[in-house]
Design a protein around this motif. Sequence first.
Motif: not given
Lengths: 347, 239
Positions: A72-101
């Motif tokens: 859930n922590l992964h998903k919550s911060l992922f959702k935060l990243k999606k909520e802030l598409p123009n926040n460059e810092q957030i986009q940069e420090i939260l790199p994601y990939y899609w995987y098993l869960y």
Amino acid sequence: MLLQNLYKHSKHFLSNSYNNSLQRILSKLCPCGDKEFTMASQEVISEVIPLIEEAYFVKTDKFKNYGFTVTNLHKSLFKLKKELPNNEQIQEILPYYWYLYGPYSEVVAKAAERMESEGLLMREQNVLYLNRDKVTQEVPVDRDVRRGFNSALKHFNPTNATPFIERIYKEYSPYSFMPAFKIDFVNTIKEYISNLTLGQITLDDYSDTSVLRDSIFECETELPPHPLFDQFNTLFSSFTTDALRVFNYLREVDKDAILLNKVLRMAEDTVWTTFACGIRIVEHDPPYATRLKRWNPMYSDSLSELSSQVRAFRSDVLSTIRGTLRCEQDEKSQKFLSTVMQKTLSR
Amino acid sequence: MNFDYFFDSNILIGSRLSWDAQYEVACDCVDKQQIKKRTSDNVYWESSFKLEKVRQVIWTFLKEILNNSFKFNPWNFDSKIHSRKLSFLKRQYPTKEIREDAEDILNPFLDKYGHNMRDSILNNDEIKCCKMAEDSVNNAISSLDVDCFAHPSAKIEMHVVTPQDIKHYASKERALQKKISDNSDILILLDSYHIKQTVTGNNSICFVTTDKEHISDNSGDIEKILVGVRIRNPNEKPL
């Protein structure tokens, strides 16, 4: 370490599994241990820690001292990243990939691990709670992030996070196959088996396996149109054929749903694992590009594993149902395309 | 001369799809009485994958057409179907080779069922359209496993041939590689040879195929390399 923990948990989770294909595949995923986390520099982790702390201060009026599972922590911060598409810092420090869960970030995993080792997070039955003795007040994050978190976790219910996770899949999955399979198809089978176990299914309902057939039909017609998945798609169609056979057999003979359980295990353990090994190759943030050298051969291995599992599964299914096999030209049971369309058109 | 049939995948597939150009001739061949009919598990899987691909392509295309059926009218139907087909293929199958395979599936299907589709959709009877398509595809897939399995009682007896079995014919494999470019064709030819060596005894194998480019055009060379295997088109007299 956290990935290794995930591996350990997965092994435990799968210990009673029908086949150990996922274990075999997962055993190849962590050969380098901590070397894998070189991208998660201490500096970046230090920037992510306040974000995780902030997540615990959202909606405190509704849920006091709630916790997050690591997923859930992964998903919550992922959702935060999606909520802030123009926040460059957030986009940069939260790199994601899609995987098993679903969406997964090694940086978030590492940050959570460090917080736990420093006593900022406490684990209780796989749930991470904020240690409010050590983190007594909201951390100073910028208003943009606070607003983003409020919006991101608006629908998050820590006592039942399933709808939140399903929403992530349905809104952000790169391919519609993913929620169709991982959420709808798997849940439909589980619900069917559960109803059967609880005796909440009448014989008439039991004979009507159209819901199962509709569900796999949706998956097959939403297979990812990406060249990387050409072989996966072929193998998935074979799995579909045998699942359909099981659904037909179920309504006629298999009242204990033994074969249906096998379909579920095959779907969760082997089919989804293979897809997950492929999806991260095409759906990852740029920092993970260096992983492709390792991910590509892993995906090839998982395809080989899927291929042999699909063949073994067919052999298993056919040996059980051989006596009931026949051409289905006039069988109502086979008419799932038209039942699906009938439902679509009547909406 | 006594012989057994060995079917290539194009015969197994062609005898199951009523809109396939080879349907009648392939059916005649598969239905021949008093001849032992065989194939290998590799051919079975190739056929199965292909038939499942047929299902996947046709259903996905139909789903798209039916979801957009309100856009069709009697004046634009044929051109709309055609342009939909092209955009569907391009979007759904980015790899050229796979797109061509999908097109080869859709074209004969539309040739046979295009009129019915047109009538059904324009009369708002989409369900009829679906039933027609799924009857054909489902029956094709079901019938493969009804006819073809690893038991002497099967209409077409399937033999499991492993890579270990094929290793015994390394020199023949090398000789075939000089004549045939497609490796999967070579393996299936070696399957038939292995069955000749281990199963049929004195009977020759009549390898039935519609693959002109890779197999029939090289039949002389193949028959010299794989002694006891004869290559035949289903239209030809067996031996």
